[in-house]
Structure formats: C-alpha cells, structure tokens
Design an enzyme around this catalytic site. Structure first.
Site, PDB file in Angstrom:
ATOM      1  CB  SER A  22       8.081  51.038  48.020  1.00  0.00           C
ATOM      2  OG  SER A  22       7.375  52.199  48.361  1.00  0.00           O
ATOM      3  CD  GLU A  24       5.333  56.765  50.793  1.00  0.00           C
ATOM      4  OE1 GLU A  24       5.915  56.869  51.889  1.00  0.00           O
ATOM      5  OE2 GLU A  24       4.747  57.709  50.247  1.00  0.00           O
ATOM      6  CG  HIS A  43       0.929  53.404  49.997  1.00  0.00           C
ATOM      7  ND1 HIS A  43      -0.028  54.338  50.328  1.00  0.00           N
ATOM      8  CD2 HIS A  43       1.831  54.050  49.227  1.00  0.00           C
ATOM      9  CE1 HIS A  43       0.303  55.505  49.781  1.00  0.00           C
ATOM     10  NE2 HIS A  43       1.419  55.353  49.101  1.00  0.00           N
ATOM     11  CG  HIS A  45      -0.856  56.444  44.897  1.00  0.00           C
ATOM     12  ND1 HIS A  45       0.246  56.438  44.098  1.00  0.00           N
ATOM     13  CD2 HIS A  45      -0.397  56.570  46.177  1.00  0.00           C
ATOM     14  CE1 HIS A  45       1.338  56.544  44.862  1.00  0.00           C
ATOM     15  NE2 HIS A  45       0.970  56.623  46.117  1.00  0.00           N
ATOM     16  CG  HIS A 105       0.087  60.088  49.274  1.00  0.00           C
ATOM     17  ND1 HIS A 105       1.301  60.212  49.913  1.00  0.00           N
ATOM     18  CD2 HIS A 105       0.203  58.969  48.517  1.00  0.00           C
ATOM     19  CE1 HIS A 105       2.103  59.226  49.533  1.00  0.00           C
ATOM     20  NE2 HIS A 105       1.455  58.454  48.686  1.00  0.00           N
TER      21      HIS A 105
END
Ligand SMILES: [Zn+2]
Length: 162
Positions: A22, A24, A43, A45, A105
């Site tokens: 990813s 991230e 993580h 969204h 985010h």
C-alpha cells in the site's frame, strides 16, 4: 499468503509477496517502529471518523464502548503516503494510545493482533458516528474524564503501553 507484501521493518524495503505494498506502507512501518508491542495496524477511510476529523481537533469518548481508546487525537492533514503523514500519525497517537484520526482522510489503529486493531478501528468509527449525530443535533456530550479514565488506563495496561 504468497500475495501478501512483506516489508523489511528496518529498511522499509519490499522484500517478498506478489502484490505491491500500500502507498501507506511508510505510515504502517513507522507505527510498528514506535509501538513495538503492536503486531497489526489497520487503516480505514471510514466516513464518520473522516467527518469528525474535520469537525474537531480531538474526538472525545461519547459512546462508552470507545472509552478505552479515547480521547482520539486528530493528526493534521498531510499528503497520503508521505513520511509527513506517518510522523503526524505517530505524534497524534502519543505514548498512551494506538489510534488517531487523520484529518480529511480517515483513521489508523494498531493492536496486539489484527482482530484487536480491527475492533479498535470499529469502536472509533462507531464513536465517531454517535459523536457526529449528537454534534449536528447541537448537543455532543462527551463522557466526563471520570467516565473514561479508568477504562482508558485499563486499556493502556492491557496494550502494554504504560
Ligand atoms: Zn488512506
């Protein structure tokens, strides 16, 4: 399993796995380096956590179930995938939490295992939803410190963060 990207924690280099890591990955890596007892990072969204990241600078415990991981700080907006967002997330978590909101985010949560990191992410999204509804109704009423401190301190101990 052969699709899962493996990253060398020390160097950040992608060493194994068919699928590309990813964008991230640097944020996940920096959290692992700073929260050494955590073995999973999730993580998301999630929409209510994202909405609350815009409305407040710190998400208080509104729903009792989220008390152990509250209050949740908001990391100021940084470009997704950057070293800056990784540093902002670690700073927002601080020493005694494993979750933070990422402004405009989403959220990022760590845990001793995937199941725990996932459930912390879910508690924070649920708390964000209730906080959002009460906020727009004009009466967001956080738990008093005496209402979440005991549960928060217990979670700090359970996570090995003391
Ligand atoms: Zn993201």
């Amino acid at each position: 399993p052969d699709m899962v990207p493996v990253i060398d924690l020390a160097t950040g280099e992608w060493t194994e796995g068919k699928c590309k890591p990813s964008t991230e990955a640097p944020m996940h890596r920096l959290i692992f380096l700073n929260k050494v007892k955590m073995e999973a990072v999730v993580h998301t969204h999630s929409p209510f956590a994202t909405a609350m990241s815009i409305l407040v600078e710190e998400l208080p415990a509104v729903a009792a179930a989220s008390a152990p991981y509250s209050p949740v700080k908001v990391a100021p907006f940084e470009i997704p995938g950057s070293q800056e967002i990784a540093e902002a997330a670690v700073k927002a978590m601080g020493d005694h939490n494993v979750v933070c909101l990422l402004e405009n985010h989403g959220l990022i949560a760590a845990g001793r295992n995937v199941s725990q990191a996932m459930s912390i992410a879910e508690y924070v999204e649920e708390n964000s939803q209730i906080a959002y509804y009460t906020y727009v109704a004009g009466k967001m009423k956080p738990l008093p410190e005496s209402g979440y401190k005991i549960m928060h301190d217990r979670a700090v101990k359970k996570l090995g963060l003391e």
